[in-house]
Design a protein around this motif. Sequence first.
Motif, PDB file in Angstrom:
ATOM      1  N   PRO A   6     -48.786 -14.842  96.638  1.00 20.59           N
ATOM      2  CA  PRO A   6     -50.063 -15.595  97.103  1.00 20.59           C
ATOM      3  C   PRO A   6     -50.156 -15.431  98.448  1.00 20.59           C
ATOM      4  CG  PRO A   6     -48.109 -17.098  96.396  1.00 20.59           C
ATOM      5  CD  PRO A   6     -47.790 -15.795  96.235  1.00 20.59           C
ATOM      6  N   ARG A   8     -50.598 -15.676 102.584  1.00 23.08           N
ATOM      7  CA  ARG A   8     -49.627 -16.641 103.477  1.00 23.08           C
ATOM      8  C   ARG A   8     -50.621 -16.965 104.628  1.00 23.08           C
ATOM      9  NH1 ARG A   8     -44.421 -15.681 104.821  1.00 23.08           N
ATOM     10  NH2 ARG A   8     -44.970 -15.162 106.818  1.00 23.08           N
ATOM     11  N   CYS A   9     -50.495 -18.335 104.985  1.00 22.55           N
ATOM     12  CA  CYS A   9     -51.135 -18.685 106.219  1.00 22.55           C
ATOM     13  C   CYS A   9     -50.183 -19.658 107.060  1.00 22.55           C
ATOM     14  CB  CYS A   9     -52.218 -19.753 105.641  1.00 22.55           C
ATOM     15  SG  CYS A   9     -53.479 -18.872 104.643  1.00 22.55           S
ATOM     16  N   LEU A  31     -58.433 -17.035 104.951  1.00 23.82           N
ATOM     17  CA  LEU A  31     -58.121 -17.137 103.532  1.00 23.82           C
ATOM     18  C   LEU A  31     -59.464 -17.513 102.801  1.00 23.82           C
ATOM     19  CD1 LEU A  31     -56.208 -18.292 101.440  1.00 23.82           C
ATOM     20  CD2 LEU A  31     -56.714 -20.753 102.284  1.00 23.82           C
ATOM     21  N   SER A  37     -60.408 -16.541  98.912  1.00 22.99           N
ATOM     22  CA  SER A  37     -59.560 -17.627  97.895  1.00 22.99           C
ATOM     23  C   SER A  37     -60.448 -18.502  97.561  1.00 22.99           C
ATOM     24  CB  SER A  37     -58.386 -18.372  98.503  1.00 22.99           C
ATOM     25  OG  SER A  37     -57.285 -17.112  98.708  1.00 22.99           O
ATOM     26  N   VAL A  43     -51.331 -20.889  97.589  1.00 19.05           N
ATOM     27  CA  VAL A  43     -51.094 -20.346  98.977  1.00 19.05           C
ATOM     28  C   VAL A  43     -49.871 -20.584  99.442  1.00 19.05           C
ATOM     29  CG1 VAL A  43     -52.044 -20.510 101.272  1.00 19.05           C
ATOM     30  CG2 VAL A  43     -53.560 -20.985  99.443  1.00 19.05           C
ATOM     31  N   LEU A  57     -55.127 -24.555  97.247  1.00 19.62           N
ATOM     32  CA  LEU A  57     -56.285 -24.526  98.132  1.00 19.62           C
ATOM     33  C   LEU A  57     -57.203 -25.551  97.163  1.00 19.62           C
ATOM     34  CD1 LEU A  57     -58.302 -23.724 100.122  1.00 19.62           C
ATOM     35  CD2 LEU A  57     -58.917 -21.948  98.715  1.00 19.62           C
ATOM     36  N   LEU A  68     -55.855 -27.713 102.239  1.00 19.41           N
ATOM     37  CA  LEU A  68     -54.587 -27.507 101.506  1.00 19.41           C
ATOM     38  C   LEU A  68     -53.839 -28.679 100.858  1.00 19.41           C
ATOM     39  CD1 LEU A  68     -53.060 -24.350 103.314  1.00 19.41           C
ATOM     40  CD2 LEU A  68     -54.766 -24.491 101.534  1.00 19.41           C
TER      41      LEU A  68
END
Length: 253
Positions: A6, A8-9, A31, A37, A43, A57, A68
Amino acid sequence: MNHHPPPRCFLAADAWSDGDVALAAEESFHLLRVLRSRPGDPVTVFDGGGRRAPARLLAAGRGGLALLRLDLAAVETQPPPPVRIILAQALPKHNLMDGIVQKAVELGAAAVWPLLTERVVAAGDAARQAAKAERWRKIAREAARQCGTDWIPEVRAPAGLPAFSPEIRACHRCFIGALAEDAAPFREAADAARPAPPGAALMIVIGPEGDLAPAEIDLLTAAGGIPVSFGGAVLRVETAALYGLSLMHYEFL
């Protein structure tokens, strides 16, 4: 069938909660607009201090911010590196510092300290220096997001060498990239620095084009710094920074 991890944030540590959380604008843009997404997509969030957690998300909320839902029961913690590698880098010309910060993250640096030395181009007033530091912090976050580390190095605003002298004394070792003929080979100096205590700070100082001034080298050595050689070739500033960090990573991480 290939399954991609997934996206990355980055999510600041003080924003983690059991309820719905909103990503910052730049992370939301990445994102939603870059990766495209969709609601329900997985995520991974990280806080830059070693924590990561799975999330979903939910939607694009007010102002286009991504909402999120974190799974705090599944938080993982990446242990810190065994030692703290600090890059003290004299400000190079143009935007070379951008690339140096990016690669410093990839090479495991714990901190990047931009230096104002005698032979660097003026960095502007305090407001401009603060703006540059914030730009470099953004680059560091993006690099951490991309390379998969959960640790984001500390990036300071530019400052002069005298401000760093007490912190150099506190380091386990401070290596000064030097062109002087009597500088010790890096490997020899690294061997003498082992074993480094867990969590110890190890600094590498990279000067500007034309090298550090003699008085600056004297100041650094008086604070405990050790001039070291990277070999016979005269390296460009950005090459010396990445080469020095690579050696530090290889020898100590």
